[in-house]
Design a protein around this motif. Structure first.
Motif, PDB file in Angstrom:
ATOM      1  N   VAL A  77       0.853  -1.193   0.000  1.00 32.48           N
ATOM      2  CA  VAL A  77       0.000   0.000   0.000  1.00 32.48           C
ATOM      3  C   VAL A  77       0.888   1.241   0.000  1.00 32.48           C
ATOM      4  CG1 VAL A  77      -1.811   1.263   1.204  1.00 32.48           C
ATOM      5  CG2 VAL A  77      -1.781  -1.247   1.261  1.00 32.48           C
ATOM      6  N   LYS A  78       0.771   2.065  -1.037  1.00 28.84           N
ATOM      7  CA  LYS A  78       1.647   3.237  -1.153  1.00 28.84           C
ATOM      8  C   LYS A  78       1.245   4.364  -0.208  1.00 28.84           C
ATOM      9  CE  LYS A  78       2.817   2.416  -6.023  1.00 28.84           C
ATOM     10  NZ  LYS A  78       2.736   2.956  -7.411  1.00 28.84           N
ATOM     11  N   ARG A  79      -0.046   4.675  -0.163  1.00 26.91           N
ATOM     12  CA  ARG A  79      -0.528   5.796   0.646  1.00 26.91           C
ATOM     13  C   ARG A  79      -1.652   5.331   1.569  1.00 26.91           C
ATOM     14  NH1 ARG A  79       3.340   9.641   0.333  1.00 26.91           N
ATOM     15  NH2 ARG A  79       3.641  10.424  -1.800  1.00 26.91           N
ATOM     16  N   LYS A  80      -1.546   5.721   2.841  1.00 28.84           N
ATOM     17  CA  LYS A  80      -2.592   5.396   3.826  1.00 28.84           C
ATOM     18  C   LYS A  80      -3.079   6.703   4.448  1.00 28.84           C
ATOM     19  CE  LYS A  80       0.428   2.542   5.594  1.00 28.84           C
ATOM     20  NZ  LYS A  80       1.297   2.295   4.420  1.00 28.84           N
ATOM     21  N   ILE A  81      -4.359   6.994   4.255  1.00 29.56           N
ATOM     22  CA  ILE A  81      -4.954   8.248   4.713  1.00 29.56           C
ATOM     23  C   ILE A  81      -6.084   7.922   5.683  1.00 29.56           C
ATOM     24  CG2 ILE A  81      -6.156  10.364   4.031  1.00 29.56           C
ATOM     25  CD1 ILE A  81      -4.893   9.987   1.232  1.00 29.56           C
ATOM     26  N   VAL A  82      -6.041   8.520   6.876  1.00 25.96           N
ATOM     27  CA  VAL A  82      -7.063   8.302   7.889  1.00 25.96           C
ATOM     28  C   VAL A  82      -7.998   9.507   7.914  1.00 25.96           C
ATOM     29  CG1 VAL A  82      -7.497   7.817  10.322  1.00 25.96           C
ATOM     30  CG2 VAL A  82      -5.407   6.973   9.252  1.00 25.96           C
ATOM     31  N   VAL A  83      -9.296   9.248   7.885  1.00 24.66           N
ATOM     32  CA  VAL A  83     -10.299  10.313   7.965  1.00 24.66           C
ATOM     33  C   VAL A  83     -10.855  10.314   9.384  1.00 24.66           C
ATOM     34  CG1 VAL A  83     -12.455  11.223   7.047  1.00 24.66           C
ATOM     35  CG2 VAL A  83     -10.852  10.041   5.526  1.00 24.66           C
ATOM     36  N   ILE A 216       1.636   5.907   8.461  1.00 24.70           N
ATOM     37  CA  ILE A 216       0.412   6.547   7.978  1.00 24.70           C
ATOM     38  C   ILE A 216       0.824   7.852   7.315  1.00 24.70           C
ATOM     39  CG2 ILE A 216      -1.819   7.531   8.627  1.00 24.70           C
ATOM     40  CD1 ILE A 216      -1.781   5.722  11.103  1.00 24.70           C
ATOM     41  N   ASP A 217       0.343   8.086   6.112  1.00 27.10           N
ATOM     42  CA  ASP A 217       0.750   9.293   5.383  1.00 27.10           C
ATOM     43  C   ASP A 217       0.113  10.553   5.942  1.00 27.10           C
ATOM     44  OD1 ASP A 217       2.433   8.427   2.857  1.00 27.10           O
ATOM     45  OD2 ASP A 217       0.863   6.931   3.125  1.00 27.10           O
TER      46      ASP A 217
END
Length: 334
Positions: A77-83, A216-217
């Motif tokens: 997984v290249k990018r991990k974005i948490v909302v 985490i990005d």
């Protein structure tokens, strides 16, 4: 009687009752790893916990055995974005879904959306896949695919009925989140969007813990203009800073109302304390943008449509796309 200063409390202790009954001033509520506390498994509050014997044993407490498997699975997984959002009902899941849909609009990008709102899994409905089920294979659980390059995982796929309540304590929630990270066959992803429940509790700590090694990005914080939402977002900002989670920016949702007919805008939730503009200035965090209210956003969520595809001329769609472009730019992907 002067207040007693304590360094930490066991994770199962009712902190509020403890503080009020003993006039205690807490300087650090929970240690970085609660199970590594010298009182783990020995305090009165640990009575009845199924892991009490393990925590109380004299055996060295190693890292969570799931971590190596999580790291291996997340390597693709290249990018991990948490909302995130401290307050419920601010449109966090809707934004997460639009973010995932916007990433997947590029057919060259592989996108995943993980719904870790265990007690309120709304992502399957928003994406129009509420009737689907999770299938397993030798490679692990297979995500449910909205389209060829957009996979989704949610506890909502595992419930016998959409009316069934998930009544789990922290350890069981954390166990499922661990499975979402280590057992789901995500394959190679360009973006993994993680939708979280309101607050700063078990689910959020689990995400930070399990992704500590793979990284985490960044986090996107969702708020609405009124102070009752902003005060909880301030707590979310404090959480991010305490655990070292990078904040990409703030999104002000429901920022005015756009009439579908005449396209004029009026304020529904007034920013009595300055809204997200002032919060961004006070905290030094970028305001990514503002998304106005459009009744068709709710309609799209109910019917499982992509609002961006159905209503590209809406001012809300323009706001969504501008925010998403800014997120890509901050991440160095644009």
């Amino acid at each position: 009687m002067p207040p007693t200063h304590i360094r930490y409390l066991p994770m199962h202790l009712n902190i509020v009752q403890y503080c009020f009954s003993r006039n205690t001033e807490v300087t650090l509520l929970i240690p970085p790893q609660g199970t590594e506390s010298e009182l783990a498994g020995k305090a009165d509050a640990c009575q009845g916990c199924p892991n009490q014997e393990i925590c109380a044993s004299s055996k060295p407490k190693g890292p969570d055995p799931a971590l190596p498997y999580v790291y291996e699975r997340m390597a693709g997984v290249k990018r991990k974005i948490v909302v995130l959002s401290g307050k419920g009902g601010v449109g966090k899941s809707t934004f997460a879904a639009q973010l995932a849909w916007a990433f997947a609009a590029d057919e060259q990008l592989q996108t995943g959306l993980m719904d870790v709102d265990i007690c309120g899994p709304s992502v399957p409905t928003i994406l129009g896949i509420a009737s689907e089920q999770v299938h397993s294979s030798s490679a692990g659980w297979s995500p449910v695919y909205v389209q060829d390059n957009l996979g989704v995982m949610s506890v909502g796929f595992m419930l016998p009925s959409s009316r069934d309540a998930v009544m789990w304590r922290g350890p069981k929630k954390n166990g499922l989140i661990a499975q979402f990270f280590k057992d789901v066959d995500w394959g190679n992803l360009d973006y993994l969007v993680i939708d979280t429940p309101p607050g700063t509790s078990d689910e959020h700590l689990s995400i930070v813990q399990y992704l500590k090694e793979s990284g985490i990005d960044g986090a996107v914080l969702i708020t609405t203009p009124q102070e009752v939402a902003l005060q909880d977002v301030r707590r979310e900002i404090d959480f991010c800073r305490k655990v070292g989670l990078r904040i990409l920016g703030i999104v002000e949702n429901m920022s005015g109302f756009v009439c579908p007919s005449c396209k004029s805008e009026s304020q529904i939730f007034r920013p009595t304390t300055g809204g997200a503009d002032r919060l961004a200035k006070e905290t030094g965090i970028e305001l990514l943008g503002k998304v106005p209210l459009d009744p068709r956003i709710g309609k799209s969520a109910d019917y499982g449509w992509s609002f961006l595809d159905e209503y590209p001329d809406s001012p809300a769609s323009a706001s969504y796309l501008a925010i998403i472009d800014r997120i890509k730019y901050i991440l160095g992907d644009k």
